[in-house]
Design an enzyme around this catalytic site. Structure first.
Site, PDB file in Angstrom:
ATOM      1  N   ASN A  75      44.552  40.685  37.806  1.00  0.00           N
ATOM      2  CA  ASN A  75      43.654  41.888  38.338  1.00  0.00           C
ATOM      3  C   ASN A  75      44.199  43.163  37.561  1.00  0.00           C
ATOM      4  O   ASN A  75      44.099  44.292  37.975  1.00  0.00           O
ATOM      5  CB  ASN A  75      44.281  42.178  39.715  1.00  0.00           C
ATOM      6  CG  ASN A  75      43.286  43.200  40.545  1.00  0.00           C
ATOM      7  OD1 ASN A  75      43.795  43.882  41.278  1.00  0.00           O
ATOM      8  ND2 ASN A  75      42.356  43.430  40.224  1.00  0.00           N
ATOM      9  N   CYS A  81      40.726  37.635  39.416  1.00  0.00           N
ATOM     10  CA  CYS A  81      40.831  36.903  38.255  1.00  0.00           C
ATOM     11  C   CYS A  81      42.449  36.554  38.348  1.00  0.00           C
ATOM     12  O   CYS A  81      42.890  36.374  39.643  1.00  0.00           O
ATOM     13  CB  CYS A  81      40.778  37.968  37.056  1.00  0.00           C
ATOM     14  SG  CYS A  81      41.602  39.419  37.202  1.00  0.00           S
ATOM     15  N   ASP A  99      39.389  34.819  29.556  1.00  0.00           N
ATOM     16  CA  ASP A  99      40.772  35.549  29.762  1.00  0.00           C
ATOM     17  C   ASP A  99      40.806  36.417  28.428  1.00  0.00           C
ATOM     18  O   ASP A  99      41.116  35.857  27.344  1.00  0.00           O
ATOM     19  CB  ASP A  99      41.751  34.996  30.068  1.00  0.00           C
ATOM     20  CG  ASP A  99      42.969  35.740  30.242  1.00  0.00           C
ATOM     21  OD1 ASP A  99      42.882  37.077  30.151  1.00  0.00           O
ATOM     22  OD2 ASP A  99      43.876  35.302  31.100  1.00  0.00           O
ATOM     23  N   CYS A 102      42.701  42.866  33.933  1.00  0.00           N
ATOM     24  CA  CYS A 102      41.581  42.945  33.016  1.00  0.00           C
ATOM     25  C   CYS A 102      40.173  42.697  33.442  1.00  0.00           C
ATOM     26  O   CYS A 102      39.349  43.562  33.503  1.00  0.00           O
ATOM     27  CB  CYS A 102      41.763  41.995  31.857  1.00  0.00           C
ATOM     28  SG  CYS A 102      43.286  42.520  30.799  1.00  0.00           S
ATOM     29  N   ARG A 103      39.769  41.405  33.818  1.00  0.00           N
ATOM     30  CA  ARG A 103      38.451  40.825  34.324  1.00  0.00           C
ATOM     31  C   ARG A 103      38.103  41.475  35.531  1.00  0.00           C
ATOM     32  O   ARG A 103      36.878  42.255  35.550  1.00  0.00           O
ATOM     33  CB  ARG A 103      38.330  39.517  34.173  1.00  0.00           C
ATOM     34  CG  ARG A 103      38.479  38.896  32.814  1.00  0.00           C
ATOM     35  CD  ARG A 103      38.895  37.389  32.753  1.00  0.00           C
ATOM     36  NE  ARG A 103      40.064  36.994  33.277  1.00  0.00           N
ATOM     37  CZ  ARG A 103      40.524  35.827  33.820  1.00  0.00           C
ATOM     38  NH1 ARG A 103      39.734  35.056  33.251  1.00  0.00           N
ATOM     39  NH2 ARG A 103      41.624  35.645  34.053  1.00  0.00           N
ATOM     40  N   SER A 104      38.895  41.301  36.590  1.00  0.00           N
ATOM     41  CA  SER A 104      38.472  41.759  37.729  1.00  0.00           C
ATOM     42  C   SER A 104      38.187  43.012  38.153  1.00  0.00           C
ATOM     43  O   SER A 104      37.145  43.569  38.506  1.00  0.00           O
ATOM     44  CB  SER A 104      39.063  40.931  39.149  1.00  0.00           C
ATOM     45  OG  SER A 104      40.305  41.182  38.883  1.00  0.00           O
TER      46      SER A 104
HETATM   47  P1  4NP Z   1      43.308  39.000  33.986  1.00  0.00           P
HETATM   48  O1  4NP Z   1      43.880  38.926  32.669  1.00  0.00           O
HETATM   49  O2  4NP Z   1      43.339  38.083  34.811  1.00  0.00           O
HETATM   50  O3  4NP Z   1      41.793  39.167  33.408  1.00  0.00           O
HETATM   51  O4  4NP Z   1      43.802  40.551  34.333  1.00  0.00           O
HETATM   52  C1  4NP Z   1      45.363  38.773  32.769  1.00  0.00           C
HETATM   53  C2  4NP Z   1      46.151  39.426  32.741  1.00  0.00           C
HETATM   54  C3  4NP Z   1      47.545  39.262  32.691  1.00  0.00           C
HETATM   55  C4  4NP Z   1      48.015  38.123  32.696  1.00  0.00           C
HETATM   56  C5  4NP Z   1      47.056  37.108  32.186  1.00  0.00           C
HETATM   57  C6  4NP Z   1      45.817  37.433  32.267  1.00  0.00           C
HETATM   58  N1  4NP Z   1      49.431  37.700  32.201  1.00  0.00           N
HETATM   59  O5  4NP Z   1      49.586  36.726  32.089  1.00  0.00           O
HETATM   60  O6  4NP Z   1      50.090  38.568  32.776  1.00  0.00           O
END
Ligand code: 4NP
Length: 162
Positions: A17, A14, A131, A19-21
């Site tokens: 790294n 994702c 997201d 939240c989703r992955s």
């Molecule tokens: P992820 O979510 O891609 O599912 O881990 C996010 C985590 C952090 C950020 C964006 C999306 N960020 O902008 O820091």
């Protein structure tokens, strides 16, 4: 069937790294443990971005996952690297933006098959895991719902391939 020495390797990717992955990582690990593939598949996760390298999963993701019995305490964020395309059998992106970033990094003669994760479960009729980072707690439940369904489909697909 892959052996203990050469497990089939799956990498979820994702943006951050956190939240989703890592959610997909924890869900697939637990589902595999109670499947015929137990011990034959190695799971990892990574982000296309570098902001959260070394960080534990987002506390909201970890709490939502724990309430469904999935544990993420052992996970730390890392950034995806070119070598992943030679090491992993399948790299699964959470959304189109992740997939586009991965295609830019993909070397020639990569071993890894690269695709979006959710279309593995055709019944979902969805391409992307939304997201949840900037939203409320319900977003993390949606991530879990989608990831649980697609993980079951992924296990079926790996069983067909091995
Ligand atoms: P992820 O979510 O891609 O599912 O881990 C996010 C985590 C952090 C950020 C964006 C999306 N960020 O902008 O820091």
């Amino acid at each position: 069937m892959a052996t203990e020495h050469a497990p089939y390797k799956v990498l979820f990717v994702c943006l951050g790294n956190i939240c989703r992955s890592p959610t997909a990582h924890a869900v697939l690990e637990r589902k595999l443990a109670s499947s015929p593939l137990a011990g034959h598949v190695h799971v990892d996760s990574a982000g296309t971005g570098d902001w959260h390298i070394g960080h534990a999963p987002d506390v909201r993701a970890a709490l939502a996952a724990r309430q469904r019995g999935y544990h993420m305490d052992h996970l730390r964020a890392r950034q995806v690297r070119v070598a992943d395309f030679r090491e992993f059998d399948w790299i699964l992106a959470m959304d189109h933006s992740n997939l586009a970033d991965l295609k830019k990094l993909q070397p020639e003669h990569a071993k890894a098959q690269l695709s979006l994760f959710l279309p593995l479960d055709r019944k979902l009729g969805l391409a992307e895991v939304p997201d949840p980072y900037y939203g409320g707690p319900e977003g993390f439940e949606t991530v879990l719902d989608l990831v649980e369904a697609a993980s079951d489909a992924l296990i079926r697909r790996i069983q067909e391939q091995l």
